[in-house]
Scaffold this active site. Structure first.
Site, PDB file in Angstrom:
ATOM      1  N   TRP A 322       0.837  -1.217   0.000  1.00  0.00           N
ATOM      2  CA  TRP A 322       0.000   0.000   0.000  1.00  0.00           C
ATOM      3  C   TRP A 322       0.858   1.247   0.000  1.00  0.00           C
ATOM      4  CZ3 TRP A 322      -0.301   4.066   3.479  1.00  0.00           C
ATOM      5  CH2 TRP A 322      -1.418   4.924   3.361  1.00  0.00           C
ATOM      6  N   HIS A 323       2.025   1.146   0.682  1.00  0.00           N
ATOM      7  CA  HIS A 323       2.901   2.315   0.816  1.00  0.00           C
ATOM      8  C   HIS A 323       3.559   2.689  -0.502  1.00  0.00           C
ATOM      9  CE1 HIS A 323       2.437   1.589   5.123  1.00  0.00           C
ATOM     10  NE2 HIS A 323       2.834   2.830   5.284  1.00  0.00           N
ATOM     11  N   GLY A 324       3.771   1.735  -1.349  1.00  0.00           N
ATOM     12  CA  GLY A 324       4.398   2.104  -2.615  1.00  0.00           C
ATOM     13  C   GLY A 324       4.701   0.905  -3.476  1.00  0.00           C
ATOM     14  N   PHE A 474       2.569   8.400  -1.094  1.00  0.00           N
ATOM     15  CA  PHE A 474       1.795   7.167  -1.055  1.00  0.00           C
ATOM     16  C   PHE A 474       0.348   7.430  -1.518  1.00  0.00           C
ATOM     17  CE2 PHE A 474       5.550   5.863   0.555  1.00  0.00           C
ATOM     18  CZ  PHE A 474       5.824   6.161   1.866  1.00  0.00           C
TER      19      PHE A 474
END
Lengths: 474, 350
Positions: A322-324, A474
C-alpha cells in the site's frame, strides 16, 4: 498546497473566516468547494478521478441499501471495491507489476518488452480510495446507513485536512459529523491551535532537519559504515514519525478548529513493547482498516494457527505494498509480518518468564522491551527508506559487520539527539502520564517557556523551503 | 451565525500564548543588546554566506568613541576580498582612523548599497569608500533582481523598482514573500539571520567538540586560485557578452546619484574606487561598456564632488594575483591595500 506554506495559511484564513459565519448546510458546501480547490492546487486533472470514484461508491451504497437480495448487494459492493482498487492499481501499480513480470520472465529467458505508461500518481489516492471503500463496506455490513446527500458524501471523501495523507477516517466516525451541525468551542480552538503548532514544529524543526542527516547516508551509493547506518536509521525512524504524525496532528488541529473530531493516528508508537502493540500505535487508521476489512474477513485468528500466520503475513505484505510500488515496501511489510508471527510463537515462552519482583525490575523490563522493539522497528525502516533491496542489504551488512564511529558520525549522532531530543522528552512525559495532551494541561508558566523555546528552534532551525510530507508519495 | 462565536465573546484569554510571544520578543531584545552575542556570531560566522550578519556584528560592536574617525568600505565580495582592513587599521592607527570592511556577496550595485545605507546610517561614518565594478551597473545575462532583493531588500527601493522595471515588478508573487520576510526580520533579528545562525551554532558545536579548530574569525572566503582552464572556459562561455546594459543600468545610475547626494548632505566623505579587474575579464565583455561605465563615474564625481579613482589610475595587476575574475588572492590583496592606503593618505592631505 503544503500545510507549511504561506499559500495554505492564506487559503485556510479565508476558509475559516467563511466557516465561522455560515450556517451548517452552507458550511458543508463551502468546505466541499474549499477541498476541491485544495486538491486542485496539487493537480486539477485528478479532481475528476475523486469525483468518479466517490460517485460510484455513493451510487453503489444506495443500491446496496435499497436491495434485500444478497446477490445484488454483493454485486454492488464488489463493483465499489473493484472500481477503487482498479483505480489504485492502475495509477500506482501498473508499471511496477509490468516491470516485475518482465524481470521474472527474463529469468526464464523470455523476452517481454511491454510499454510502461509512467503514470502520474495522484496525490492522496491510497488514502481516499481506502476511505471511500470503507464506506461501501460498512453499508454492505449494515453498520451504516447510506448517505442521501451527494455533496455531503463528497465532503466526507474530500475533506481537505485529511485528504492527501490521512488519517483514513471511517464513515461511521466522520460522516455523522458532516451531517450534523458542529459546535466551535473555545477548548477546541485552543487544542486545535496547539495541535497545528506542534504538528508544524514536528515537521519543520524535527523531520526536515533529520532529513538532512538521513539523505546523505541513504542517497549515497556505498560502501557503508555501520556507525553511519545506525545514525541514519535512528534519524529516519524519527523523521518518518515526526513527518507523518506532524501531518496527522495538523489535520486533527484543522479539524478541531472547525468542530470536527479527526481520529488519533499515532499513539507513542516507539513506546510499544511488542509488534502487536506497535501496530496499535502506528498509523492507527491504516492498521485498523486492514484489520477490519482484510484480516478479519480472511478469518483473523479464528481458523487455526497456520491460517492465522498466513493472514498476518498477507495483511502486512499488502500493507507494505500500500505504501508504494517497490519491493522494498513489500519486504518491509513481510518483515513486520514475521515479527508478528514470531511474537505469537514466542508468547508461550514469554508467559513463563517469572514476574519481576521489585519496582526497579518492572521498569527495567518495560524499558528493555521498548528499546528492543524500537530497534526491531528501526531495522525495518532501513528497507522502507532504501532505494533498493540491494542497498538495504548492504546497509544491514555494514551495520552488523563493518561498524565504526568516526568524528563525523559522532557529530551526526549528536545532531540527531539535538533535533529529536525535545520530541523524546515530550513523548516520555506523555507516556508516563498516559495523556497525549500533557502540554495543554501544564501550568501557564511552563507552557509559555515551552512555546518560547519552540519559537526559537523554529526560527533558527526551521526548514522553510516547503519540503513535501513523506506520505504524500503514497 | 454558525456554531458559537466564542472568539468574540469569550472571557478566557490564551495567557500561555500571549506570555510566550512577549517572552520571545523580550529575550530577543536582551540577546541582541548583548555584545557577547555579536562577538560570538562574528567569530563563528562565515564570509560570503554570513556577510550581512558580520556587517551588523561589526556595527554593533563599534566603540562609541567619537574621536576615532570611522571609514566604511562598502561594495560587493570584491571589497570583502580585496581590502585588508586589519592592514589599513595598522597603517592609519596613529591618525585615529578605524576601517571596517562591509563588502557583501552580490554585485555591489547601488541597489544593494541602498540596503547597506539603511544599516550603516545610524553609525555615522566619517568616510565611505565604495568600490563598484562593471557588474554593479551592467548586470550579467542571468541576472534576476528577485534574487538580489531576497538578500538585500529595503522599502525605499520600491519607487526606483517601479520607475525602472515597471509596476508589475513590485506586485509579483515573489515580492510578497520578500515584503513579509522584511517585516518578520524587523521584528526578530534571529529570524533575519536564521540561515547564518544555524551555520554559526554548528560551527560552534564542532569547535567545542574538537572537530574543527577556529583560532580567530574567518576574514576571507576564497583561498585557492581558480585553475587556468576555468578562465578559458568562462571566456568561451560568455562570448564577449558577460555584462549587458539593461533597465537595471538606469536604475543603478539613478540610485548611485541619490546615494552620493545623500552622503554629501550628511557630511560623509565619499571615495569611489573602480574595482581592479583581472586582465582576463576584459575578454568577456565589450570595451565600449567599460568606457561608458568609467565615463559615467567620472562625470558623477565632477558633478557631485566626490573622489573617484578610475581604472586608469590603478596599478596593473597580474592574473596571478587573482583568485578568479574579480577577487584578489592574498598577494593581490596586500598590494592593492597598500596602494589604497597611499590614495587615502593623499586624499586626507587634501
Amino acid at each position: 498546497m503544503l500545510f507549511n506554506s504561506l499559500q495554505f495559511l492564506l487559503f485556510f484564513l479565508v476558509v475559516y473566516g467563511l466557516y465561522l459565519v455560515l450556517p451548517h448546510r452552507k458550511q458543508n458546501r463551502m468546505l466541499l468547494v474549499a477541498s476541491c480547490v485544495f486538491y486542485g492546487a496539487w493537480d486539477w486533472r485528478f479532481l475528476s478521478l475523486i469525483f468518479i470514484s466517490a460517485g460510484i461508491d455513493y451510487w453503489c451504497a444506495l443500491r446496496i441499501e435499497s436491495s434485500a437480495d444478497k446477490k445484488i448487494r454483493k454485486i454492488f459492493v464488489t463493483l465499489s471495491i473493484v472500481t477503487n482498487l482498479g483505480i489504485l492499481g492502475f495509477f500506482k501499480y501498473y508499471d511496477f507489476f509490468i516491470s516485475s513480470l518482465q524481470a521474472l520472465l527474463a529469468n526464464f529467458g523470455v523476452v517481454f518488452e511491454p510499454r510502461l505508461l509512467h503514470v502520474v500518481l495522484p496525490v492522496g489516492i491510497s488514502f481516499y480510495t481506502f476511505q471511500a471503500m470503507s464506506y461501501t463496506l460498512d453499508v454492505y455490513r449494515r453498520r451504516l446507513n447510506a448517505a442521501r446527500d451527494f455533496p455531503d458524501f463528497m465532503l466526507y471523501v474530500t475533506f481537505f485536512p485529511q485528504l492527501v495523507a490521512g488519517p483514513i477516517e471511517r464513515a461511521s466516525h466522520l460522516l455523522p459529523q458532516v451531517l450534523s451541525p458542529r459546535k466551535v468551542t473555545l477548548e477546541n480552538f485552543y487544542s486545535g491551535s496547539y495541535l497545528i503548532f506542534w504538528g508544524l514544529f514536528q515537521k519543520v524543526f524535527i523531520a526536515d532537519n533529520l532529513a538532512k542527516i538521513v539523505e546523505p547516508i541513504f542517497d549515497a551509493p556505498g560502501p557503508y559504515n555501520g556507525g553511519q547506518v545506525l545514525v541514519g536509521m535512528y534519524a529516519f525512524a524519527f523523521q518518518i514519525l515526526c513527518d507523518f504524525s506532524g501531518y496527522s496532528n495538523i489535520a486533527r488541529g484543522l479539524g478541531k478548529l472547525m468542530g470536527f473530531d479527526i481520529m488519533v493516528n499515532f499513539n507513542l508508537p516507539y513506546f510499544s513493547m511488542n509488534p502487536q502493540d506497535f501496530w496499535r500505535r502506528w498509523h492507527i487508521s491504516l492498521s485498523t482498516w486492514l484489520k477490519d476489512y482484510l484480516y478479519i474477513p480472511l478469518g483473523g485468528n479464528r481458523l487455526g494457527t497456520l491460517l492465522t500466520y498466513r493472514n498476518l503475513m498477507l495483511v502486512m505484505v499488502l500493507g507494505g505494498l500500500w505504501h508504494g510500488a517497490k519491493w522494498t515496501f513489500v519486504v518491509w511489510g513481510a518483515y513486520h509480518g514475521l515479527l508478528l508471527i514470531a511474537h505469537r510463537l514466542a508468547l508461550p515462552w514469554i508467559e513463563k518468564i517469572p514476574h519481576p519482583k521489585t519496582k526497579l525490575d518492572v521498569y527495567a523490563r518495560i524499558i528493555a522491551k521498548m528499546v528492543g522493539m524500537f530497534h526491531l522497528v528501526s531495522l525495518g525502516w532501513i528497507f522502507f527508506r532504501a532505494e533498493s533491496l540491494t542497498q538495504a542489504g548492504e546497509m544491514l551488512n555494514a551495520l552488523f559487520l563493518n561498524f565504526s564511529i568516526t568524528p563525523e558520525i559522532y557529530f551526526a549522532g549528536l545532531s540527531f539527539l539535538f533535533f529529536a531530543g525535545i520530541l523524546i522528552a515530550v513523548q516520555c512525559w506523555q507516556y508516563v502520564l498516559a495523556d497525549l495532551t500533557v502540554i495543554l494541561r501544564a501550568p501557564v508558566w511552563f507552557r509559555a517557556a515551552f512555546y518560547t523555546l519552540c519559537y526559537y528552534l523554529i526560527v533558527i532551525f526551521g526548514v522553510t523551503n516547503g519540503r513535501q510530507f513523506i506520505y504524500f508519495q503514497f | 451565525m454558525a456554531g458559537s462565536s466564542f472568539i468574540f465573546n469569550s472571557k478566557r484569554i490564551p495567557a500561555a500564548f500571549i506570555a510566550s510571544v512577549i517572552l520571545f520578543l523580550l529575550t530577543q531584545a536582551v540577546i541582541v543588546h548583548a555584545p557577547g552575542f555579536w562577538k560570538f556570531c562574528y567569530f563563528f560566522s562565515y564570509p560570503s554566506s554570513g556577510d550581512k550578519l558580520r556587517m551588523e556584528s561589526q556595527l554593533r560592536l563599534m566603540p562609541a568613541d567619537s574621536t576615532v574617525k570611522k571609514v566604511f568600505l562598502i561594495g560587493s565580495s570584491e571589497v570583502r576580498e580585496d581590502y585588508d582592513a586589519d592592514l589599513l587599521n595598522k597603517v592609519f592607527a596613529e591618525k585615529g582612523m578605524s576601517f571596517y570592511n562591509f563588502g557583501l556577496s552580490g554585485y555591489g550595485s547601488p541597489l544593494e548599497m541602498l540596503y547597506v545605507k539603511s544599516e550603516i546610517a545610524a553609525h555615522k561614518p566619517d568616510v565611505v569608500v565604495y568600490m563598484p565594478y562593471i557588474g554593479s551597473f551592467y548586470p550579467e545575462g542571468d541576472f534576476d533582481v528577485i534574487n538580489t532583493l531576497r538578500s538585500y531588500f529595503h522599502p525605499s527601493m520600491i519607487p526606483y523598482l517601479q520607475r525602472h522595471l515597471g509596476s508589475a515588478s513590485v506586485f509579483k508573487k515573489e515580492m510578497a514573500v520578500i515584503y513579509l520576510d522584511h517585516l518578520w526580520s524587523q521584528m526578530s533579528p534571529l529570524y533575519k539571520y536564521r540561515d547564518q545562525m544555524q551555520l554559526i551554532l554548528t560551527a560552534s558545536a564542532r569547535n567545542t567538540l574538537g572537530l574543527e579548530r577556529r583560532a580567530e574569525p574567518l576574514r576571507f572566503a576564497y583561498e585557492v586560485n581558480q585553475h587556468p582552464t576555468y578562465f578559458v572556459a568562462e571566456i568561451l562561455k560568455e562570448k564577449g557578452a558577460k555584462f549587458q546594459k539593461s533597465a537595471m543600468t538606469g536604475l543603478n545610475q539613478e540610485l548611485f546619484a541619490h546615494l552620493a547626494d545623500g552622503f554629501r548632505e550628511k557630511g560623509i566623505g565619499l571615495i569611489v574606487v573602480s574595482g581592479p579587474p583581472n586582465p582576463l575579464i576584459k575578454e568577456t565583455f565589450a570595451k565600449e561598456l567599460n568606457d561608458e561605465y568609467q565615463i559615467f563615474l567620472t562625470a558623477q564625481a565632477k558633478k557631485r564632488g566626490f573622489v573617484f579613482v578610475p581604472e586608469v589610475q590603478l596599478p596593473v595587476f597580474d592574473i596571478k594575483e587573482f583568485i578568479d575574475f574579480t577577487h584578489f588572492n592574498v598577494v593581490g590583496r596586500t598590494r592593492f591595500t597598500r596602494y589604497f592606503a597611499e590614495v587615502f593618505a593623499a586624499v586626507l592631505r587634501k
